[in-house]
Design an enzyme around this catalytic site. Structure first.
Site, PDB file in Angstrom:
ATOM      1  N   LYS A 207       0.848  -1.182   0.000  1.00  0.00           N
ATOM      2  CA  LYS A 207       0.000   0.000   0.000  1.00  0.00           C
ATOM      3  C   LYS A 207       0.887   1.237   0.000  1.00  0.00           C
ATOM      4  CE  LYS A 207      -3.914   1.877   2.723  1.00  0.00           C
ATOM      5  NZ  LYS A 207      -4.767   1.605   3.909  1.00  0.00           N
TER       6      LYS A 207
ATOM      7  N   SER B 193      -9.690  -1.060   7.119  1.00  0.00           N
ATOM      8  CA  SER B 193      -9.129  -0.843   5.787  1.00  0.00           C
ATOM      9  C   SER B 193      -8.383  -2.016   5.190  1.00  0.00           C
ATOM     10  CB  SER B 193      -8.208   0.384   5.809  1.00  0.00           C
ATOM     11  OG  SER B 193      -8.944   1.553   6.065  1.00  0.00           O
TER      12      SER B 193
ATOM     13  N   SER C  49      -9.479   1.545   3.329  1.00  0.00           N
ATOM     14  CA  SER C  49      -8.707   2.363   2.403  1.00  0.00           C
ATOM     15  C   SER C  49      -7.674   1.593   1.584  1.00  0.00           C
ATOM     16  CB  SER C  49      -7.982   3.465   3.172  1.00  0.00           C
ATOM     17  OG  SER C  49      -7.070   2.912   4.122  1.00  0.00           O
TER      18      SER C  49
END
Length: 522
Positions: A121, A219, A195
């Site tokens: 990420k 997330s 997210s």
């Protein structure tokens, strides 16, 4: 999406996507990964699980370079369609792969992750490769050091292949990014969850063998549920977060996103462990989570907390009820009502004081560099940022809650809950909600995170596994959670469930010629 071997293109603004010329159709029905690719082809190599790829490397039937090249080729085709990747680390990844192949030839193996392409990420620092947190604010930010988790992955032989897209600064469910919102591989017009949106989409679409996500309100687990993969958020502090762009430090977690429970355990073996320089890190005896998969699950008592079952989508409700029936058969234990302590007053932590403390300098200097929904949230936080007493009281209460939450596990050993109460929403609806000044640009967040955020507040380990699909072919996730440091137990039960079902074997039907629908609000 750009490669580290070429200058970045002009960024695409949130909501527009990349090369969106063709309107139209949702994805076709899912297909089993085992039946769609010729042996030895790039498609067959990328369809392997992490454990399968690791076994082939160990046996010498495939090299890290071959796996890396196969993943890079697939990223080149599907990364732009899914908007799931920000930076492709082509040259560095191939150099890593060549060096790891040479090590293996000389008789040195670093373990199960040796030579395995992994995605990160893009709020996780990578030395010498920019880390943007999907924001124009950090468009040119190049860290000098790797995050602790990256250092550990590299030491274990993982090949860092790319940086995944995300909701800007991890502050939402995947619909706001400087680079455009990622698309769900199962239905390109739908949200991936967030997210860790790009991580979820990339693992599901077989662009890598595993990815790292972060989790402050769900997330890791939300995109895992929406994208039909496995996501593990561990005990708070067990995986270091030093070197990760924070959202709310007191709630931030980092963990693996993979296609199977075994793969998640193999990554967690490497990630978990104390970091003296991380203020959130906790000391805990070293465990082998992959070995823990073999422990018996008979006798594990299943707890059902009623709050998590309020206002469920009817297809989610049906899938989770069937999954619970399977779990009851595996454990020999019928579900029982679970009473958990209240948590709602702790999640805000003084109205976002920790979040705004990190962003204050950037927000005051360049507020227009943030996307509209994130800018609105920071604006709201700025108006209450001075209330330090409220933050301190909230933090004290949170610390006490985490010290005592294990006391609730009296007549049950694990919690069984739907990962989310809803199916993946349409991106166009989320993007339209961003324009709503009343909602502060946070439309849709509360109903999506309702079942995931409690586990961040409690600091308890929780894993999401696929447990079904809607009639329209959208994935549904099941969460298994336990007391602090019970990762081994929940992984074992999740693995037993996975082996008793077939959901994890389904993959989205992607093709290079598939149309990419517009999601821009009218």
């Amino acid at each position: 999406m750009y490669s580290d071997s070429a200058p970045p293109p002009s960024p695409v603004k949130s909501g527009s996507g990349i090369a969106r010329a063709v309107a139209g159709a949702a994805l076709a029905a899912a297909t089993a990964r085992t039946s769609r690719a010729a042996p030895g082809s790039d498609a067959e190599l990328t369809s392997l699980t992490l454990a399968e790829a690791s076994a082939r490397i160990k046996a010498g039937s495939v090299t890290s370079v071959q796996l890396t090249e196969a993943c890079l080729a697939r990223i080149g085709v599907y990364g732009p369609k899914l908007d799931s990747v920000i930076t492709v680390m082509t040259e560095k990844a191939l150099a890593q792969a060549r060096a790891l192949d040479a090590e293996l030839k000389s008789g040195k193996s670093r373990g199960p992750l040796h030579g395995i392409p992994i995605m990160l990420k893009d709020n996780i620092d990578t030395a010498g490769t920019r880390t943007t947190a999907a924001s124009a604010v950090f468009e040119d930010r190049v860290p000098a050091e790797d995050a602790t988790v990256v250092t550990r992955l590299k030491a274990a032989g993982a090949v860092i292949i790319a940086k995944a897209n995300l909701h800007e600064f991890a502050m939402g469910i995947g619909d706001a990014s400087y680079w455009g919102p990622p698309r769900n591989p199962w239905a390109l017009e739908r949200n991936t969850g967030g997210s860790s949106s790009g991580s979820g989409a990339s693992v599901s679409a077989e662009l890598c063998y595993g990815a790292l996500g972060t989790d402050t309100g769900g997330s890791i687990r939300i995109p895992s549920s929406f994208c039909g993969i496995v996501g593990l958020k561990g005990t708070y502090g067990l995986v270091p977060i030093r070197g990760i762009v924070p959202l709310t430090v007191s709630l931030d977690h980092c963990g693996p996103m993979t296609r199977t429970v075994e793969d998640a355990a193999l990554m967690y073996d490497v990630l978990a462990g104390y970091d003296r320089l991380d203020i959130t890190s906790v000391e805990h005896p070293k465990e082998s989570y992959s070995a823990a998969l073999a422990q018996p699950v008979s006798g594990i008592r299943l707890g059902i907390p009623s709050f998590f079952y309020d206002e469920l989508d009817h297809e989610v409700d049906a899938a989770v009820k069937e999954a619970t029936r399977v779990l009851a058969g595996l454990t020999g234990q019928g579900p029982t009502e679970a009473l958990m302590p209240p948590f709602l007053q702790y999640g805000g932590l003084g109205g976002g004081a920790e979040t705004y403390a990190y962003h204050r300098e950037y927000y005051e200097k360049t507020p227009t560099r943030y996307t509209l929904p994130v800018r609105r949230r920071l604006e709201a936080m700025s108006k209450i940022e001075g209330n330090g007493a409220a933050y301190v009281r909230s933090k004290w209460s949170l610390d006490l809650l985490r010290r005592t939450v294990d006391d609730a596990f009296t007549n049950f050993d694990v919690l069984i809950t739907p990962t989310t109460r809803v199916l993946p929403p349409l991106l166009v609806d989320l993007l339209r909600a961003q324009r709503d000044p009343v909602g502060g640009g946070a439309g849709g967040i509360s109903e999506v995170v309702a079942n995931t955020s409690p586990y961040d507040v409690y600091g308890l380990p929780a894993i999401s596994v696929p447990c079904g699909f809607s009639k329209s072919g959208l994935p549904i996730g099941l969460t298994i959670a336990g007391p602090r440091f019970s990762e081994g137990k929940i992984l074992a039960l999740a693995r037993a469930y996975e082996q008793a079902t077939e959901w994890h074997k389904r993959r989205p039907a992607l093709s290079p010629s598939m149309p990419v629908p517009s999601v821009s609000p009218a």
